[in-house]
Design a protein around this motif. Structure first.
Motif, PDB file in Angstrom:
ATOM      1  N   PHE A 182      50.509  40.710  25.830  1.00 24.93           N
ATOM      2  CA  PHE A 182      49.096  40.905  25.563  1.00 24.93           C
ATOM      3  C   PHE A 182      48.887  41.154  24.076  1.00 24.93           C
ATOM      4  CE2 PHE A 182      49.384  41.755  30.032  1.00 24.93           C
ATOM      5  CZ  PHE A 182      48.243  41.129  30.530  1.00 24.93           C
ATOM      6  N   SER A 183      47.790  40.642  23.561  1.00 21.20           N
ATOM      7  CA  SER A 183      47.423  40.862  22.174  1.00 21.20           C
ATOM      8  C   SER A 183      46.689  42.191  22.064  1.00 21.20           C
ATOM      9  CB  SER A 183      46.531  39.712  21.704  1.00 21.20           C
ATOM     10  OG  SER A 183      46.030  39.983  20.424  1.00 21.20           O
ATOM     11  N   PRO A 184      47.157  43.135  21.245  1.00 30.31           N
ATOM     12  CA  PRO A 184      46.526  44.449  21.181  1.00 30.31           C
ATOM     13  C   PRO A 184      45.195  44.446  20.428  1.00 30.31           C
ATOM     14  CG  PRO A 184      48.355  44.344  19.643  1.00 30.31           C
ATOM     15  CD  PRO A 184      48.351  43.045  20.429  1.00 30.31           C
ATOM     16  N   PRO A 199      37.136  33.158  33.454  1.00 34.82           N
ATOM     17  CA  PRO A 199      37.053  31.887  34.195  1.00 34.82           C
ATOM     18  C   PRO A 199      38.374  31.105  34.177  1.00 34.82           C
ATOM     19  CG  PRO A 199      35.232  32.060  32.627  1.00 34.82           C
ATOM     20  CD  PRO A 199      36.154  33.219  32.381  1.00 34.82           C
ATOM     21  N   LEU A 200      39.108  31.210  33.077  1.00 29.70           N
ATOM     22  CA  LEU A 200      40.386  30.510  33.005  1.00 29.70           C
ATOM     23  C   LEU A 200      41.365  31.072  34.026  1.00 29.70           C
ATOM     24  CD1 LEU A 200      42.170  28.390  31.644  1.00 29.70           C
ATOM     25  CD2 LEU A 200      42.753  30.117  29.924  1.00 29.70           C
ATOM     26  N   LEU A 201      41.439  32.377  34.123  1.00 30.78           N
ATOM     27  CA  LEU A 201      42.327  32.990  35.111  1.00 30.78           C
ATOM     28  C   LEU A 201      41.874  32.669  36.526  1.00 30.78           C
ATOM     29  CD1 LEU A 201      42.935  36.445  33.376  1.00 30.78           C
ATOM     30  CD2 LEU A 201      44.528  34.518  33.512  1.00 30.78           C
ATOM     31  N   ASP A 202      40.567  32.643  36.745  1.00 28.55           N
ATOM     32  CA  ASP A 202      40.042  32.246  38.062  1.00 28.55           C
ATOM     33  C   ASP A 202      40.438  30.808  38.389  1.00 28.55           C
ATOM     34  OD1 ASP A 202      38.874  34.731  38.452  1.00 28.55           O
ATOM     35  OD2 ASP A 202      36.867  34.066  37.834  1.00 28.55           O
ATOM     36  N   ASP A 203      40.376  29.936  37.389  1.00 27.94           N
ATOM     37  CA  ASP A 203      40.787  28.539  37.604  1.00 27.94           C
ATOM     38  C   ASP A 203      42.259  28.446  37.985  1.00 27.94           C
ATOM     39  OD1 ASP A 203      38.256  27.548  37.084  1.00 27.94           O
ATOM     40  OD2 ASP A 203      38.732  26.839  35.055  1.00 27.94           O
ATOM     41  N   VAL A 259      49.384  35.647  37.520  1.00 24.05           N
ATOM     42  CA  VAL A 259      47.961  35.554  37.200  1.00 24.05           C
ATOM     43  C   VAL A 259      47.221  36.760  37.788  1.00 24.05           C
ATOM     44  CG1 VAL A 259      45.844  34.207  37.507  1.00 24.05           C
ATOM     45  CG2 VAL A 259      47.979  33.038  36.949  1.00 24.05           C
ATOM     46  N   SER A 260      47.554  37.138  39.014  1.00 28.81           N
ATOM     47  CA  SER A 260      46.915  38.311  39.631  1.00 28.81           C
ATOM     48  C   SER A 260      47.158  39.566  38.810  1.00 28.81           C
ATOM     49  CB  SER A 260      47.433  38.517  41.052  1.00 28.81           C
ATOM     50  OG  SER A 260      46.994  37.496  41.892  1.00 28.81           O
ATOM     51  N   THR A 261      48.381  39.745  38.358  1.00 31.04           N
ATOM     52  CA  THR A 261      48.716  40.900  37.537  1.00 31.04           C
ATOM     53  C   THR A 261      47.929  40.878  36.230  1.00 31.04           C
ATOM     54  OG1 THR A 261      50.935  41.014  38.488  1.00 31.04           O
ATOM     55  CG2 THR A 261      50.611  42.127  36.370  1.00 31.04           C
ATOM     56  N   THR A 262      47.853  39.723  35.622  1.00 35.91           N
ATOM     57  CA  THR A 262      47.094  39.575  34.379  1.00 35.91           C
ATOM     58  C   THR A 262      45.622  39.900  34.602  1.00 35.91           C
ATOM     59  OG1 THR A 262      48.646  37.895  33.595  1.00 35.91           O
ATOM     60  CG2 THR A 262      46.482  37.975  32.525  1.00 35.91           C
ATOM     61  N   GLY A 302      38.506  44.244  29.727  1.00 31.88           N
ATOM     62  CA  GLY A 302      38.510  43.077  28.848  1.00 31.88           C
ATOM     63  C   GLY A 302      38.880  43.364  27.416  1.00 31.88           C
ATOM     64  N   GLN A 303      39.555  44.474  27.182  1.00 30.18           N
ATOM     65  CA  GLN A 303      39.900  44.866  25.810  1.00 30.18           C
ATOM     66  C   GLN A 303      41.227  44.277  25.334  1.00 30.18           C
ATOM     67  OE1 GLN A 303      37.789  46.637  23.706  1.00 30.18           O
ATOM     68  NE2 GLN A 303      36.420  46.136  25.396  1.00 30.18           N
ATOM     69  N   VAL A 304      41.934  43.578  26.190  1.00 28.42           N
ATOM     70  CA  VAL A 304      43.188  42.933  25.770  1.00 28.42           C
ATOM     71  C   VAL A 304      43.111  41.463  26.130  1.00 28.42           C
ATOM     72  CG1 VAL A 304      44.620  44.992  25.990  1.00 28.42           C
ATOM     73  CG2 VAL A 304      44.382  43.452  27.934  1.00 28.42           C
ATOM     74  N   GLY A 305      43.779  40.686  25.322  1.00 24.58           N
ATOM     75  CA  GLY A 305      43.870  39.259  25.593  1.00 24.58           C
ATOM     76  C   GLY A 305      45.262  38.907  26.059  1.00 24.58           C
ATOM     77  N   ILE A 306      45.453  37.648  26.307  1.00 25.71           N
ATOM     78  CA  ILE A 306      46.790  37.161  26.679  1.00 25.71           C
ATOM     79  C   ILE A 306      47.134  36.028  25.730  1.00 25.71           C
ATOM     80  CG2 ILE A 306      45.823  35.666  28.457  1.00 25.71           C
ATOM     81  CD1 ILE A 306      48.476  36.055  30.006  1.00 25.71           C
ATOM     82  N   GLU A 307      48.337  36.045  25.270  1.00 26.33           N
ATOM     83  CA  GLU A 307      48.765  35.023  24.326  1.00 26.33           C
ATOM     84  C   GLU A 307      48.868  33.674  25.022  1.00 26.33           C
ATOM     85  OE1 GLU A 307      52.109  36.015  21.922  1.00 26.33           O
ATOM     86  OE2 GLU A 307      51.473  38.102  21.723  1.00 26.33           O
TER      87      GLU A 307
END
Length: 105
Positions: A2-4, A18-22, A61-64, A73-78
């Protein structure tokens, strides 16, 4: 993983959720396909391996999604973490297309 320091949590939410939902949608469809169809051009071991990879990716994906929601929503994923998911979805699409083409012949 995760990007801090995400650039903007609203932007992340509008893109990442939406990307994770996809990913969940396509992995769910792929899982159902692999569990219900015998794919003639894959050995049982290959089909089982693909199914295992899809199930694992679904869990990732579920964990993410859980972590993303837990941090509001304060962290992103690389992108490098999502690249294998993209490749797996593409692989599943290609197998499904080949299967469907074989069914119509």
């Amino acid at each position: 993983m995760f990007s801090p320091n995400p650039p903007d949590s609203d932007l992340l939410k509008s893109l990442l959720e939406p990307l994770l939902d996809d990913f969940q949608y396509w992995f769910g469809r792929s899982r159902q396909f692999l569990e219900t169809e015998k794919i003639p051009f894959l050995s049982p071991e290959e089909q089982a391996d693909l199914l295992d990879r899809v199930v694992t990716a679904q869990k990732e994906v579920s964990t993410t999604q859980m972590l993303f929601k837990a941090t509001n929503g304060q962290v992103g994923i690389e992108a490098s973490m999502m690249a294998p998911w993209h490749r797996l979805v593409t692989e599943c699409w290609q197998i499904a297309v080949r299967f469907r083409l074989g069914q119509s012949a």
